[in-house]
Structure formats: C-alpha cells, structure tokens
Design an enzyme around this catalytic site. Sequence first.
Site, short mmCIF file in Angstrom:
data_model
loop_
_atom_site.label_atom_id
_atom_site.label_comp_id
_atom_site.label_asym_id
_atom_site.label_seq_id
_atom_site.Cartn_x
_atom_site.Cartn_y
_atom_site.Cartn_z
CG HIS A 137 32.96 35.44 43.75
ND1 HIS A 137 32.20 35.31 45.07
CD2 HIS A 137 32.88 34.21 43.36
CE1 HIS A 137 32.05 34.05 45.46
NE2 HIS A 137 32.49 33.25 44.45
C1 UD1 Z 1 36.69 30.45 41.96
C2 UD1 Z 1 35.74 29.26 41.84
C3 UD1 Z 1 34.43 29.67 42.54
C4 UD1 Z 1 34.75 30.31 43.97
C5 UD1 Z 1 35.71 31.35 43.79
C6 UD1 Z 1 36.14 31.58 45.23
C7 UD1 Z 1 35.96 27.95 39.97
C8 UD1 Z 1 35.44 27.60 38.39
N1 UD1 Z 1 35.36 28.95 40.56
O1 UD1 Z 1 36.17 31.71 41.05
O2 UD1 Z 1 33.59 28.71 42.61
O3 UD1 Z 1 33.34 30.66 44.66
O4 UD1 Z 1 37.04 30.89 43.26
O5 UD1 Z 1 36.59 32.87 45.36
O6 UD1 Z 1 36.80 27.38 40.21
N2 UD1 Z 1 41.91 36.42 40.21
C9 UD1 Z 1 43.13 37.48 40.68
N3 UD1 Z 1 43.95 37.10 41.86
C10 UD1 Z 1 43.64 35.75 42.49
C11 UD1 Z 1 42.84 34.76 41.83
C12 UD1 Z 1 42.00 35.36 40.67
O7 UD1 Z 1 43.16 38.42 40.26
O8 UD1 Z 1 44.36 35.37 43.24
C13 UD1 Z 1 41.28 37.01 39.10
C14 UD1 Z 1 41.68 36.37 37.75
O9 UD1 Z 1 41.69 37.64 36.58
C15 UD1 Z 1 41.11 35.58 37.36
C16 UD1 Z 1 39.75 35.72 38.08
O10 UD1 Z 1 40.07 36.40 39.15
O11 UD1 Z 1 41.01 35.16 35.94
C17 UD1 Z 1 38.98 34.50 38.31
O12 UD1 Z 1 39.50 33.53 39.13
P1 UD1 Z 1 39.17 31.98 38.91
O13 UD1 Z 1 39.97 31.17 39.86
O14 UD1 Z 1 39.28 31.44 37.65
O15 UD1 Z 1 37.86 31.95 39.44
P2 UD1 Z 1 36.98 32.81 40.62
O16 UD1 Z 1 35.81 33.81 40.03
O17 UD1 Z 1 37.91 33.16 41.69
N1 UDP Z 2 36.32 35.46 53.00
C1 UDP Z 2 37.41 36.04 53.18
N2 UDP Z 2 37.67 37.53 52.87
C2 UDP Z 2 36.74 38.21 52.04
C3 UDP Z 2 35.68 37.39 51.54
C4 UDP Z 2 35.35 36.08 51.95
O1 UDP Z 2 38.14 35.64 54.03
O2 UDP Z 2 37.10 39.35 51.66
C5 UDP Z 2 36.19 34.15 53.26
C6 UDP Z 2 35.00 33.83 54.00
O3 UDP Z 2 35.05 32.93 55.01
C7 UDP Z 2 34.25 33.16 52.82
C8 UDP Z 2 35.59 32.38 52.10
O4 UDP Z 2 36.47 33.35 52.14
O5 UDP Z 2 33.32 32.01 53.34
C9 UDP Z 2 35.17 31.63 50.63
O6 UDP Z 2 34.79 32.80 49.90
P1 UDP Z 2 34.12 33.09 48.40
O7 UDP Z 2 32.97 33.62 48.50
O8 UDP Z 2 35.31 33.64 47.70
O9 UDP Z 2 33.89 31.57 47.87
P2 UDP Z 2 32.70 30.71 47.62
O10 UDP Z 2 32.10 30.11 49.03
O11 UDP Z 2 31.52 31.42 47.14
O12 UDP Z 2 33.12 29.53 46.76
#
Ligand code: UD1
Ligand code: UDP
Length: 374
Positions: free
Chosen positions: A218
């Site tokens: 991601h």
């Molecule tokens: C965010 C964090 C990242 C973390 C990740 C964990 C920031 C800058 N980034 O990234 O550090 O590793 O979460 O998962 O805060 N979306 C959905 N459903 C949701 C949430 C998001 O569809 O419930 C989609 C939307 O299209 C959105 C995109 O994912 O635009 C990105 O979501 P966003 O929260 O901006 O950043 P992440 O890539 O999830």
């Molecule tokens: N995780 C989960 N389901 C998934 C993928 C991840 O429950 O399908 C959990 C897992 O414990 C992971 C945490 O969510 O450490 C955070 O995940 P993510 O990779 O989104 O965030 P990051 O640690 O990179 O910020």
Amino acid sequence: MAALDSPARRDLLMHGPVLHVTGARPNFPKAAPVIRGLDALGVDQVLVHTGQHYDDRMSEVFFRELDLPRPDLNLGVGSASHAAQTARLMVELETVLLDRAPSLVVVYGDVNSTAAAAMVAAKLQQPLAHVEAGLRSFDLSMPEEINRMVTDRLSALLLCTSADAIAHLAREGADPASIHLVGNPMIDTLLASMDRFDVERARREHALEGRYAVATLHRPGNVDNPEDIAALVAAMHSVADQVPVVLPLHPRGRGRLREGGLFDHPGMRIVDPLGYLDFMGLVRGADLVVTDSGGVQEETTVLGVPCLTLRPNTERPVTITHGTNRLVTRENLAAATAETLAAGRPETWDVPPLWDGRAGERIASVIAGFLEEH
Ligand code: UD1
Ligand code: UDP
C-alpha cells in the site's frame, strides 16, 4: 506502577482526561494496550476516531476483535488529498480538544491523523505524548516521515519502541527527560491475541495446502505511480511462480493493480483487507511475507516469519538487526523469494528488547507520572 492513590487520582480527574487520537488501521492495535494500561491505573480517558479509515475491514473490525472500547467520538474525516485531509482533521480536532480540555493528548505512529492532532494540541498548548516516537526512514518522499518529524518535535513525551529511535531523537535535540524506551504496544496486542491466530482455519479459508506466502502492498512509493505498476506486478508474479500468495489488498492502488494485471496469475489469491485475527492467523503460518507495511515488519519479527520488505529503506531497522526482515527491490524479489524458501523458517530468532507484551503498562506508567508532575 500501582494504581494512583485517591488524592492524586482526584487531581488527575480535575485536570481533564487523557485523550487518544486514532483514525487509521495501524493506530488501533497500538492504542488498545495503552488504553488498557491507563484504565488499570484509573485514569479518565477519551478515545477519538478521526474517521481517516472507515471501511469495516480497515476500522470497525479492530473494535470487534481487540480489547478496545468504542470511540467516544468519530469525526468522519474520510479520504482526501494530504492537505485537504490534514486541514479537515485539524478543524475537527480543534473543536474536540477545546471542548474536552484534555490533560494530555496521546497520538500513535505516523499517519495524517497523528500529525494533525499534534499540530492542533501544540497550538492549544495541550501537552502531547507520541507513541512510537523517533523512528526515521530518512526518506522525505514518505508522507509518514514528515508526520513523524512534526509529531516528535511537538511532543512532551516521546515513547520509543527501540534504541535507534532514542538516538535519532537525541541527535535532533529532544530533551532527554522526555524520551522513554517503553517497548512496542503493537506487539502487546500480538502476544495477547496469539491463541486466537488460527493457522489451520486460515489454510482452509484460502484453500492452502503446503507452503504459502502472504503479501501486503500500500505504500505510495510502490502503488501510486502508474509507470511502476508493470514492474511491481511482474515482481509479485515472480513470487507467485514459486509459492501461492495470499494478498489482502489495501484499497489504495487496488484499481491500478487490477488494471495492471496483478490479479491475473493462478498463484495470486487477492482478497479484501482481512480482520486482524484472520490476517495474523495467515501470517503466523506463512513461509514468507512480502510487504511494504511498517507493522507487518514488526509482527513477522516476533513470529519468526521471514519477511521481505519491498522498500528502499525502513524506519524499523531493528526488524533487520534483531528480526527476520530483509529489504528487497522489484528486481531481486524473485531471487530473494527462492533463497528464503530454500532456507526455510528459522528455528530460533531474536526479538528486540522490551517487545515483551508489557509496553502498554510501561506507557501508562510514564503517562501517569507525567500527569502527577504537571
Ligand atoms: C494511511 C497512512 C499510512 C499507513 C496506512 C495504513 C497517511 C499519510 N498514510 O495510508 O502511513 O501505512 O494508512 O493502512 O496517513 N480508502 C478506502 N477505505 C478506507 C480508507 C481509505 O477506500 O477505509 C482509500 C481511499 O481511496 C483513500 C486511499 O485509500 O483515498 C488512501 O487512504 P489514506 O488514509 O489517505 O492513506 P493510506 O494509503 O490508507
Ligand atoms: N492488518 C490487518 N489486516 C490486513 C492487513 C494488515 O489486520 O489485511 C493489520 C496488521 O496487524 C498490520 C496493521 O494492520 O500490522 C497495520 O497495517 P498497515 O500495513 O495498513 O499499516 P502500516 O503499519 O504500514 O502503517
């Protein structure tokens, strides 16, 4: 630390609650043990969910599966560009922090909700504690690195998971008295949930016989640039050529990866994001994990599962020096997969100091000490 005596506790209650700001998937398993630890000390708490993540599998499932209270408030901020999301977060959080007048704001990790809360608290002159302080990738192309630096600079309590974090904070001039090595609350949640990770169930669910890999992807650096997608897909397929790969795919980049052909390989089993227990059940039984996640590097380290991290750097070097992690590129992923599968899972492995399931208690103790002093 023993429960606070009643005059001290009365004093704490008079001075406003401890307010936790969470909002994105990785925040929830980190906050749960801290909230439990403070609860055991009788500290009044408020849990805010910003709504940065909102899909059931990115948010709600953690509240069902982990020992985590319902949020007192969900701000429903949702997705947007960095500036728009951060602005919305700040506007909503300002109202909440003014209204609740917390004695301490606690933030987790490196997501936008974390940095936004830090800026709002600092400008309202409300003290801030950062859980997972001091991690550095030294890569400013990562939004998380900016969030980490901003949050640490504004925090009165810097709660660190590893010694390298302390060195970074010291070099940046943080007050040594504000820095505490407390261990890793994400690992508290892992260890507390261990007997609920069911590898056999995970195998049945995903029709897995024999060896398998788990993958997550991601990071913007991997999934955002359309020009990189073909090389990423080829690299992931080179893993699937060798072993079945279950990939619970994060919503970010899903469309691009599908269009780029990621799903078109018989060895790739792409599913929606999994709940925490299902995900960790899969990881526990895996022969290999390929990821760009921060948390997954740490979880595989503790479980002794070989982890190939598809990134040029990591803010969690302890997972390499003490753990099972190795950085890889798209170009060498196939060879690294072959080497890892040939070597098999390690029979013994190290775990970083204080990743022992008691970080939440230590954090609670540091916070209670801070509240008593201030
Ligand atoms: C965010 C964090 C990242 C973390 C990740 C964990 C920031 C800058 N980034 O990234 O550090 O590793 O979460 O998962 O805060 N979306 C959905 N459903 C949701 C949430 C998001 O569809 O419930 C989609 C939307 O299209 C959105 C995109 O994912 O635009 C990105 O979501 P966003 O929260 O901006 O950043 P992440 O890539 O999830
Ligand atoms: N995780 C989960 N389901 C998934 C993928 C991840 O429950 O399908 C959990 C897992 O414990 C992971 C945490 O969510 O450490 C955070 O995940 P993510 O990779 O989104 O965030 P990051 O640690 O990179 O910020």
